[in-house]
Design an enzyme around this catalytic site. Structure first.
Site, PDB file in Angstrom:
ATOM      1  N   CYS A   1       0.824  -1.198   0.000  1.00  0.00           N
ATOM      2  CA  CYS A   1       0.000   0.000   0.000  1.00  0.00           C
ATOM      3  C   CYS A   1       0.870   1.264   0.000  1.00  0.00           C
ATOM      4  CB  CYS A   1      -0.973  -0.057   1.178  1.00  0.00           C
ATOM      5  SG  CYS A   1      -2.422   0.991   1.018  1.00  0.00           S
ATOM      6  N   HIS A   2       0.842   2.060   1.084  1.00  0.00           N
ATOM      7  CA  HIS A   2       1.672   3.266   1.178  1.00  0.00           C
ATOM      8  C   HIS A   2       3.063   2.955   1.750  1.00  0.00           C
ATOM      9  CE1 HIS A   2      -2.263   5.188   0.719  1.00  0.00           C
ATOM     10  NE2 HIS A   2      -1.619   6.279   0.373  1.00  0.00           N
TER      11      HIS A   2
END
Length: 186
Positions: free
Chosen positions: A111-112
């Site tokens: 994800c991030h």
């Protein structure tokens, strides 16, 4: 005995991590036999998030001041927006991440989470994926960004979001089982 028995894995996280992106990989790696430490910036507990809502708190096993990449067989970086943004502002956390690449050890980010890899300057020439909103940041750091469920490039495993966790966790365990990647570049 599991395929990861005898291995120790660090999960680097701080407040604001996407809870399922820490808990599912941690569970799968533990189920495979590894010891897992949650490493953070300070001792105590860190706050998980379930998207925009607060989730559970998790105890910190070690701080970045107490550990070295040499202590671990691999590293997992969960996402969440606040988590990697806070970690990339901490020089010790960034160096901890960079050292896994110098030592050719498996690193997994979802994800991030790859935001921290951009700050560690370890993405040049690597093919990766992430949450789409940080695509430009990662490309500016030298990565070849692709929109795929899971990507493995010389011991670096990346995925886009929680929907990819099943494939991500499978590859995390595989890469940790394989161990050191001599061809990996820092």
């Amino acid at each position: 005995m599991g395929v990861l028995t005898g291995k120790t894995v660090a999960i680097l996280a701080t407040d604001g991590f996407e809870q399922v992106e820490l808990t599912e990989p941690m569970e799968k790696v533990k189920d495979a036999g590894a010891e897992v430490h949650i490493v953070s910036l300070a001792s105590g507990e860190i706050q998980g998030m379930q998207h925009a809502d607060k989730g559970d708190k998790f105890p910190v096993d070690k701080t970045v001041d107490e550990v070295s990449a040499a202590d671990y067989n691999g590293l997992i970086l969960p996402g969440g927006v606040l988590n990697p943004d806070t970690l990339r502002a901490n020089a010790k956390a960034v160096q901890f991440v960079r050292d896994f690449f110098v030592q050719h050890k498996p690193v997994s980010a979802i994800c991030h989470g790859p935001w921290l890899l951009a700050e560690a300057d370890v993405l040049k020439g690597r093919t990766i994926t992430s949450f789409a909103s940080i695509k430009t940041d990662l490309m500016n750091a030298g990565a070849n960004w692709v929109d795929q469920e899971v990507v493995v490039d010389q011991g670096l495993t990346t995925s886009r979001d929680p929907d990819d966790l099943e494939a991500f966790c499978k590859k995390v365990v595989e890469e940790l089982r394989e161990g050191k990647h001599e061809e990996q570049t820092a």
